[in-house]
Design a protein around this motif. Structure first.
Motif, PDB file in Angstrom:
ATOM      1  N   THR A 260      78.018  31.375  60.306  1.00 21.75           N
ATOM      2  CA  THR A 260      78.681  32.649  60.032  1.00 21.75           C
ATOM      3  C   THR A 260      79.998  32.756  60.792  1.00 21.75           C
ATOM      4  O   THR A 260      81.018  33.213  60.248  1.00 21.75           O
ATOM      5  CB  THR A 260      77.750  33.823  60.422  1.00 21.75           C
ATOM      6  N   LYS A 263      82.522  30.390  59.179  1.00 19.32           N
ATOM      7  CA  LYS A 263      82.993  30.963  57.912  1.00 19.32           C
ATOM      8  C   LYS A 263      84.074  32.016  58.165  1.00 19.32           C
ATOM      9  O   LYS A 263      85.130  32.026  57.525  1.00 19.32           O
ATOM     10  CB  LYS A 263      81.811  31.594  57.162  1.00 19.32           C
ATOM     11  N   GLY A 264      83.831  32.910  59.138  1.00 19.07           N
ATOM     12  CA  GLY A 264      84.819  33.945  59.449  1.00 19.07           C
ATOM     13  C   GLY A 264      86.103  33.364  60.010  1.00 19.07           C
ATOM     14  O   GLY A 264      87.211  33.824  59.683  1.00 19.07           O
ATOM     15  N   TYR A 265      85.957  32.330  60.852  1.00 23.85           N
ATOM     16  CA  TYR A 265      87.134  31.700  61.467  1.00 23.85           C
ATOM     17  C   TYR A 265      88.002  31.019  60.406  1.00 23.85           C
ATOM     18  O   TYR A 265      89.229  31.166  60.394  1.00 23.85           O
ATOM     19  CB  TYR A 265      86.680  30.690  62.508  1.00 23.85           C
ATOM     20  N   LYS A 268      89.907  33.470  58.326  1.00 26.10           N
ATOM     21  CA  LYS A 268      91.081  33.976  59.050  1.00 26.10           C
ATOM     22  C   LYS A 268      92.213  32.958  59.034  1.00 26.10           C
ATOM     23  O   LYS A 268      93.395  33.304  58.858  1.00 26.10           O
ATOM     24  CB  LYS A 268      90.677  34.308  60.484  1.00 26.10           C
ATOM     25  N   ALA A 294      84.727  29.390  53.260  1.00 27.38           N
ATOM     26  CA  ALA A 294      85.175  30.765  53.500  1.00 27.38           C
ATOM     27  C   ALA A 294      84.685  31.722  52.426  1.00 27.38           C
ATOM     28  O   ALA A 294      84.497  32.920  52.678  1.00 27.38           O
ATOM     29  CB  ALA A 294      86.699  30.811  53.572  1.00 27.38           C
TER      30      ALA A 294
END
Length: 305
Positions: A260, A263-265, A268, A294
């Motif tokens: 998770t 995925k967020g990194y 971004k 992503a």
């Protein structure tokens, strides 16, 4: 700063009228036609026997037909209505729904699990209902009632908790009963993890159970169609499978958290135009993979999600 006026909460609409109504069976119109095969089914015979022996337990659900005053649409209980007609019963007490949506209520109700049925039968016997009367009301033999009464004999409390709402056949519990407590718990966890409650699967688990983990360790295991050599191989394979499952369970939460965060990194990073241009120039093979990660909505494989 001007405050907005407080909105009044809307009143909750009740789903059913407060009082039951007694209706002529002929005034109730079925929403769906009953399949021809239903009359020959075990369910139909059981409902007939139950109504004949103890009366109607669960009232049908109807809705008022707005286009024809005095008639009602049948939302739940078509088999019960047909049984009443066959038994020559002219009136029935019904629950009246305030919503005339023609969906089947039974689709929203889970079938009675074996553990729940066992408790229901035990409670009836404790209140003085004979096994013979229960057998007649369920249209089964007295021997079957006795098997249902003994269902949890030799079954540990942990297994009862794990399987209380699962669609388990009686023979599954009879197989679990051959295992010692710790092995019973392991077997039940395997059943739940696989979402497979068939007799065939629990028999495979029994075949893969070491002799020392059986209640009667002196009695050799016998599984139809399996040689002693095949059962020995199954023991080894099942042991490795359980170790793998335990390992996955221990690390799943941590791995899911890492995925998770990654995925967020990546999402971004891909939102930064300079980084995207750099990747396209120097690492174009990464772009597609980063975008796939992503945009993930689930960490499960596509065929499972």
């Amino acid at each position: 700063m001007k405050r907005e006026p407080r909105r009044q909460s809307e009143p909750v609409k009740i789903a059913f009228e407060e009082d039951f109504v007694v209706l002529p069976v002929g005034a109730i119109l079925p929403v769906h036609a009953l399949r021809k095969t239903v009359r020959a089914s075990q369910k139909y015979r059981q409902i007939t026997a139950s109504i004949r022996e103890v009366g109607l337990v669960e009232p049908p659900v109807v809705a008022r037909d707005k286009s024809q005053p005095g008639t009602y649409l049948l939302l739940d209980g078509p088999v019960r209505i047909e049984v009443l007609k066959d038994l020559g019963i002219g009136e029935v007490e019904c629950i009246v729904s305030t919503d005339d949506e023609a969906f089947t209520y039974n689709k929203r109700i889970s079938q009675l699990a074996a553990v729940q049925e066992h408790k229901m039968i035990r409670r009836a016997i404790e209140r003085g209902v004979s096994e013979e009367k229960i057998a007649k009301s369920l249209d089964i033999k007295v021997h079957s009632v006795q098997r249902k009464v003994r269902l949890l004999d030799g079954i540990c409390e942990e297994d009862v908790a794990l399987l209380r709402d699962k669609p388990c056949p009686i023979a599954l519990f009879e197989t679990l009963r051959k295992m010692k407590t710790l092995r019973q718990i392991e077997a039940a966890e395997l059943l739940v993890n696989a979402n497979n409650y068939s007799v065939a699967y629990v028999s495979v688990i029994l075949a893969g159970t070491p002799q020392s983990q059986l209640v009667d360790a002196a009695k050799s295991k016998r599984v139809k169609g399996l040689t002693p050599e095949a059962m020995a191989r199954m023991e080894n394979e099942l042991s490795r499978l359980q170790e793998a499952i335990t390992s996955i369970q221990e690390s799943y939460g941590k791995d899911h958290l890492h995925l998770t965060v990654v995925k967020g990194y990546l999402a971004k990073l891909l939102g930064n135009g300079r980084i995207v241009r750099y990747l396209r120039m120097h690492r174009p093979e990464f772009i597609g993979k980063f975008q796939t990660i992503a945009e993930m909505t689930s960490t499960l494989p596509v065929e499972v999600a």
